[in-house]
Design a protein around this motif. Structure first.
Motif, PDB file in Angstrom:
ATOM      1  N   VAL A  56       0.860  -1.181   0.000  1.00 52.15           N
ATOM      2  CA  VAL A  56       0.000   0.000   0.000  1.00 52.15           C
ATOM      3  C   VAL A  56       0.897   1.232   0.000  1.00 52.15           C
ATOM      4  O   VAL A  56       2.102   1.147   0.248  1.00 52.15           O
ATOM      5  CB  VAL A  56      -0.937   0.020   1.239  1.00 52.15           C
ATOM      6  N   CYS A  57       0.311   2.389  -0.247  1.00 43.73           N
ATOM      7  CA  CYS A  57       1.094   3.620  -0.227  1.00 43.73           C
ATOM      8  C   CYS A  57       1.477   3.956   1.215  1.00 43.73           C
ATOM      9  O   CYS A  57       0.845   3.471   2.162  1.00 43.73           O
ATOM     10  CB  CYS A  57       0.300   4.754  -0.860  1.00 43.73           C
ATOM     11  N   PRO A  58       2.508   4.781   1.424  1.00 43.69           N
ATOM     12  CA  PRO A  58       2.953   5.086   2.792  1.00 43.69           C
ATOM     13  C   PRO A  58       1.864   5.653   3.690  1.00 43.69           C
ATOM     14  O   PRO A  58       1.836   5.351   4.892  1.00 43.69           O
ATOM     15  CB  PRO A  58       4.081   6.110   2.565  1.00 43.69           C
ATOM     16  N   GLU A  59       0.956   6.450   3.135  1.00 45.49           N
ATOM     17  CA  GLU A  59      -0.107   7.040   3.963  1.00 45.49           C
ATOM     18  C   GLU A  59      -1.022   5.961   4.532  1.00 45.49           C
ATOM     19  O   GLU A  59      -1.409   6.007   5.709  1.00 45.49           O
ATOM     20  CB  GLU A  59      -0.923   8.050   3.150  1.00 45.49           C
ATOM     21  N   VAL A  60      -1.385   4.983   3.697  1.00 46.75           N
ATOM     22  CA  VAL A  60      -2.239   3.891   4.173  1.00 46.75           C
ATOM     23  C   VAL A  60      -1.466   3.003   5.138  1.00 46.75           C
ATOM     24  O   VAL A  60      -2.016   2.524   6.130  1.00 46.75           O
ATOM     25  CB  VAL A  60      -2.784   3.072   2.987  1.00 46.75           C
ATOM     26  N   ALA A  61      -0.176   2.782   4.873  1.00 47.81           N
ATOM     27  CA  ALA A  61       0.655   2.004   5.791  1.00 47.81           C
ATOM     28  C   ALA A  61       0.665   2.646   7.177  1.00 47.81           C
ATOM     29  O   ALA A  61       0.580   1.948   8.202  1.00 47.81           O
ATOM     30  CB  ALA A  61       2.078   1.883   5.252  1.00 47.81           C
ATOM     31  N   ASP A  62       0.763   3.978   7.223  1.00 45.56           N
ATOM     32  CA  ASP A  62       0.737   4.678   8.506  1.00 45.56           C
ATOM     33  C   ASP A  62      -0.569   4.399   9.251  1.00 45.56           C
ATOM     34  O   ASP A  62      -0.580   4.161  10.467  1.00 45.56           O
ATOM     35  CB  ASP A  62       0.898   6.185   8.294  1.00 45.56           C
ATOM     36  N   SER A  63      -1.699   4.434   8.531  1.00 54.70           N
ATOM     37  CA  SER A  63      -3.001   4.182   9.156  1.00 54.70           C
ATOM     38  C   SER A  63      -3.096   2.760   9.681  1.00 54.70           C
ATOM     39  O   SER A  63      -3.636   2.514  10.769  1.00 54.70           O
ATOM     40  CB  SER A  63      -4.130   4.440   8.148  1.00 54.70           C
ATOM     41  N   ILE A  64      -2.563   1.793   8.920  1.00 55.32           N
ATOM     42  CA  ILE A  64      -2.585   0.396   9.347  1.00 55.32           C
ATOM     43  C   ILE A  64      -1.774   0.217  10.626  1.00 55.32           C
ATOM     44  O   ILE A  64      -2.210  -0.452  11.575  1.00 55.32           O
ATOM     45  CB  ILE A  64      -2.038  -0.507   8.217  1.00 55.32           C
ATOM     46  N   ILE A  65      -0.592   0.819  10.669  1.00 56.60           N
ATOM     47  CA  ILE A  65       0.275   0.671  11.844  1.00 56.60           C
ATOM     48  C   ILE A  65      -0.373   1.288  13.077  1.00 56.60           C
ATOM     49  O   ILE A  65      -0.392   0.682  14.165  1.00 56.60           O
ATOM     50  CB  ILE A  65       1.643   1.316  11.563  1.00 56.60           C
TER      51      ILE A  65
END
Length: 409
Positions: free
Chosen positions: A322-331
């Motif tokens: 996923v893009c970094p922004e979505v990765a941040d939300s997942i984490i």
């Protein structure tokens, strides 16, 4: 007119028409694919998930939480997950949205696999995961990861003293690289020393493996110390804006004077009066080795918390595509969910007798980091705690045994 220019114009018109026809063919032929119209009859949510509610053990394995925890979480998130009906299709209800998101977090399966199981569109699954992770963070952060108060800092310090025999400690700090798919047009920003692309989760953890504060999204190419210095947590501790209690006396050691409350970390972080790292060097005196053992014993809590996070949410066992922004939300969503689930765990996760809980990393030679000149105040805080750990008031009966065992290795 030149015949060559005329033929060029004809070619451009032909290419334009071909592109137009291709776009028309790619247009959506239907709002809901025929396969997905049978979602209510054959979809995983309407069949398997409903049956799992009758078998609580299987349900917990499937979603990484009990039926009661799932229902309570749904109640909190439902208002923000509810969608309005339109003229073309029925919206996906909040319960199914939460089930899809938790299934993704607990398995790390691709959006394509989850879409096939739940009879949903691939883009629909991607949107559900993105929106639900954001809702989890927004709705739970105030209650399950609030901004620390002086009372919370004192409670954390008390628990570190009770569980890990490290006084005046308000948290263990470390960073974890989360591997992601290489983002386009970012050069080497996300490329880390391990040869992968990653974002960094910087976390402060309490004595019971709860996340007190997280900073997510640091470039993989940056050091943990640099990310900490630029984070809200680092800036808040530096400026004194986080309501950390004033220095206090160590237990049964008033002669050493008041000692500041500190965060424990490894050698990747700088020495500060509020941030302690081990003594560097190969040939350390006995008391310095004891200090390194005691600090490492408290610091390993953050590494254990990362281990719990990874084992519970198997999405971390695969590269996040996923893009970094979505990765941040997942984490952020998984961190807040770990705190949400913690009370139901009944304190499980220690799994080691207190006297045998040994962190061997203190045995490894620790080198000085260039450009990291610790202040005299920070060195004095470390030396004071070193004296305390070898004094009758602060020594542990087994610490010398572990240090000597380390020397014999």
């Amino acid at each position: 007119m030149d015949s060559s220019s005329s033929s060029d114009d004809d070619l451009l018109i032909l290419l334009h028409n071909m592109d137009k026809r291709a776009r028309e063919e790619r247009r959506r032929k239907y709002w809901v694919h025929p396969l997905n119209k049978k979602r209510g009859e054959l979809g995983e949510f309407h069949i398997l998930v409903q049956e799992l509610k009758l078998y609580h053990g299987r349900f917990k394995t499937y979603f990484r939480m009990s039926v009661g925890q799932f229902e309570a979480l749904l109640q909190e998130l439902a208002p923000s997950l509810k969608k309005h009906r339109n003229n073309f299709r029925e919206p996906i209800d909040p319960e199914q949205r939460l089930a899809v998101c938790l299934r993704f977090l607990s398995t790390g399966d691709s959006f394509t696999t989850i879409a096939a199981s739940f009879r949903l569109g691939i883009s629909t699954v991607a949107k559900i995961v993105r929106e639900t992770c954001k809702a989890i963070w927004e709705e739970l952060k105030e209650t399950h990861m609030p901004c620390p108060t002086q009372a919370l800092w004192k409670k954390t310090a008390q628990r570190f003293q009770e569980e890990w025999n490290f006084p005046n400690c308000i948290g263990a700090l470390d960073g974890k690289h989360i591997v992601i798919q290489a983002p386009p047009n970012t050069g080497s920003q996300f490329f880390n020393y391990k040869g992968t692309f990653s974002v960094v989760l910087l976390a402060l953890v309490d004595a019971d493996y709860r996340f007190l504060a997280v900073d997510v999204g640091g470039f993989g190419s940056n050091s943990d110390g640099g990310i900490f210095a630029n984070s809200n947590l680092g800036k808040g501790l530096q400026s004194g804006e986080l309501d950390v209690p004033p220095p206090s006396l160590l237990p049964s050691a008033s002669e050493l004077g008041p000692v500041p409350y500190v965060v424990v970390a490894d050698e990747a972080f700088p020495m500060k009066p509020y941030l302690l790292r081990p003594y560097p060097g190969r040939h350390l005196s006995e008391d310095k080795k004891v200090f390194n053992y005691r600090l490492s014993r408290a610091r390993r809590i953050v590494e254990n918390a990362f281990g719990i996070l990874t084992q519970r949410w198997r999405v971390y066992c695969r590269r996040l595509q996923v893009c970094p922004e979505v990765a941040d939300s997942i984490i952020k969503a998984t961190c807040i969910l770990n705190n949400y689930l913690h009370p139901a765990e009944g304190g499980q996760g220690h799994g080691v007798e207190q006297e045998e809980a040994v962190e061997e990393s203190f045995l490894a030679p620790i080198q000085n980091l260039r450009g990291n000149r610790a202040s005299a105040e920070a060195l004095q805080v470390r030396d004071t705690l070193k004296k305390y750990f070898v004094s009758p008031a602060g020594a542990l009966s087994w610490q010398n045994r572990h240090v000597q065992r380390g020397l014999a290795v």
